[in-house]
Design a protein around this motif. Structure first.
Motif, PDB file in Angstrom:
ATOM      1  N   UNK A 108     -35.540  -2.642  -9.750  1.00 19.99           N
ATOM      2  CA  UNK A 108     -36.100  -2.231 -11.033  1.00 19.99           C
ATOM      3  C   UNK A 108     -37.386  -2.943 -11.371  1.00 19.99           C
ATOM      4  N   UNK A 109     -37.657  -3.034 -12.643  1.00 18.96           N
ATOM      5  CA  UNK A 109     -38.968  -3.450 -13.129  1.00 18.96           C
ATOM      6  C   UNK A 109     -38.942  -4.851 -13.718  1.00 18.96           C
ATOM      7  N   UNK A 110     -39.808  -5.715 -13.205  1.00 21.05           N
ATOM      8  CA  UNK A 110     -40.086  -7.005 -13.825  1.00 21.05           C
ATOM      9  C   UNK A 110     -41.425  -6.900 -14.551  1.00 21.05           C
ATOM     10  N   UNK A 111     -41.462  -7.419 -15.787  1.00 23.56           N
ATOM     11  CA  UNK A 111     -42.694  -7.375 -16.580  1.00 23.56           C
ATOM     12  C   UNK A 111     -42.869  -8.715 -17.287  1.00 23.56           C
ATOM     13  N   UNK A 122     -40.285   7.854 -17.439  1.00 19.91           N
ATOM     14  CA  UNK A 122     -40.922   7.258 -16.263  1.00 19.91           C
ATOM     15  C   UNK A 122     -42.391   7.645 -16.148  1.00 19.91           C
ATOM     16  N   UNK A 123     -42.717   8.881 -16.496  1.00 23.92           N
ATOM     17  CA  UNK A 123     -44.105   9.334 -16.328  1.00 23.92           C
ATOM     18  C   UNK A 123     -45.069   8.528 -17.196  1.00 23.92           C
ATOM     19  N   UNK A 138     -40.024  -0.024  -0.863  1.00 23.27           N
ATOM     20  CA  UNK A 138     -39.850   0.323  -2.265  1.00 23.27           C
ATOM     21  C   UNK A 138     -41.050   1.051  -2.858  1.00 23.27           C
ATOM     22  N   UNK A 139     -42.212   0.919  -2.236  1.00 23.03           N
ATOM     23  CA  UNK A 139     -43.405   1.574  -2.780  1.00 23.03           C
ATOM     24  C   UNK A 139     -43.235   3.083  -2.815  1.00 23.03           C
ATOM     25  N   UNK A 140     -42.726   3.659  -1.730  1.00 25.47           N
ATOM     26  CA  UNK A 140     -42.521   5.113  -1.693  1.00 25.47           C
ATOM     27  C   UNK A 140     -41.470   5.545  -2.699  1.00 25.47           C
ATOM     28  N   UNK A 144     -42.138   8.095  -5.744  1.00 27.40           N
ATOM     29  CA  UNK A 144     -41.282   9.267  -5.939  1.00 27.40           C
ATOM     30  C   UNK A 144     -40.706   9.333  -7.350  1.00 27.40           C
ATOM     31  N   UNK A 145     -40.436   8.179  -7.945  1.00 29.78           N
ATOM     32  CA  UNK A 145     -39.882   8.147  -9.292  1.00 29.78           C
ATOM     33  C   UNK A 145     -40.933   8.442 -10.365  1.00 29.78           C
TER      34      UNK A 145
END
Length: 257
Positions: A108-111, A122-123, A138-140, A144-145
């Motif tokens: 997931x996302x670290x910020x 997500x967009x 994970x980049x692909x 994709x997400x």
């Protein structure tokens, strides 16, 4: 009657699992903190694998190798398989996966906690820049997400990525929850407490995969799955978590059958 039943049971067990443990050679890349050449028994994941194998008659030798090399060795049959493979349907022509996942990685996302980034759709994340491990898978997944055209800043190692996020060289780091938190806790990065885990976007099931160069690949995969289920149901898996002081993020390594 009881003696006859016990005798029959012993015969059946001896047919299923050999009296002498059979050696298997499996490999993974360095995958801290789960697979770590500096830790006892190469870390929690390898400890789980070896313990499950022992329950069903396998003595597993585990190697830590670069990913491309261990894939090549598995394809040629020089090693018996990959311990920490993600299930990929197209790879089933050269490996057989266990039906049981041995681990579930939350990605997931670290910020930064002052970033004011929120996850609604997500967009909407497309406006931000993302750190991406050079050559990482994970980049692909991330593209994709969200979108193929997201802005990427590449880094060479995971610890570099976390440092660059702290330094505001990009806005979001997409990586494993356990790995990211392990880096924050152990790498003594300045302002590590400025980073938070926002949300899980992707679950990655980790399955041992056995080379088709082994004629008994299906049997091995099935037995390893059974071994995992045995150590989960009798509490041994929980004991291994405690031993390594490491748990699945939401304790969601579930039985598939």
């Amino acid at each position: 009657m009881g003696i006859r039943f016990a005798s029959t049971l012993c015969v059946l067990l001896s047919l299923c699992f050999p009296a002498k443990a059979e050696k298997l050679v499996l490999a993974c890349n360095e995958w801290t903190p789960l697979v770590d050449s500096k830790k006892e028994n190469h870390g929690l994941f390898v400890d789980i694998l070896k313990t499950a194998g022992q329950r069903v008659g396998y003595d597993i030798e585990h190697l830590i190798l670069p990913w491309n090399r261990l894939v090549a060795l598995t394809k040629t049959g020089e090693i018996d398989g990959i311990s920490c493979s993600t299930f990929i349907a197209d790879n089933q022509d050269w490996v057989t996966y266990t039906d049981q996942a041995f681990w579930v990685t939350e990605v997931g996302l670290f910020v930064r906690n002052d970033s004011q980034i929120e996850l609604t759709q997500l967009k909407e994340l497309k406006q931000y820049t993302f750190g991406a491990l050079r050559g990482g898978a994970y980049t692909k997944v991330l593209q994709g997400l969200i979108d193929d055209d997201i802005k990427l800043v590449f880094y060479p190692k995971e610890a570099n990525g976390m440092k660059m996020l702290i330094e505001k060289r990009f806005d979001i780091l997409f990586t494993g929850n356990i790995l990211g938190n392990y880096i924050l806790q152990t790498k003594k990065l300045n302002q590590a407490d400025s980073i938070v885990y926002l949300e899980t976007l992707f679950l990655e099931d980790i399955h041992p995969a056995i080379s088709h160069k082994r004629a008994d690949a299906d049997i091995i995969a099935n037995r390893l799955s059974e071994g995992y289920k045995l150590i989960k149901t009798d509490g041994t898996l929980e004991t291994l978590f405690k031993k390594h002081n490491l748990y699945p993020t939401s304790y969601n390594v579930k039985l598939t059958n």
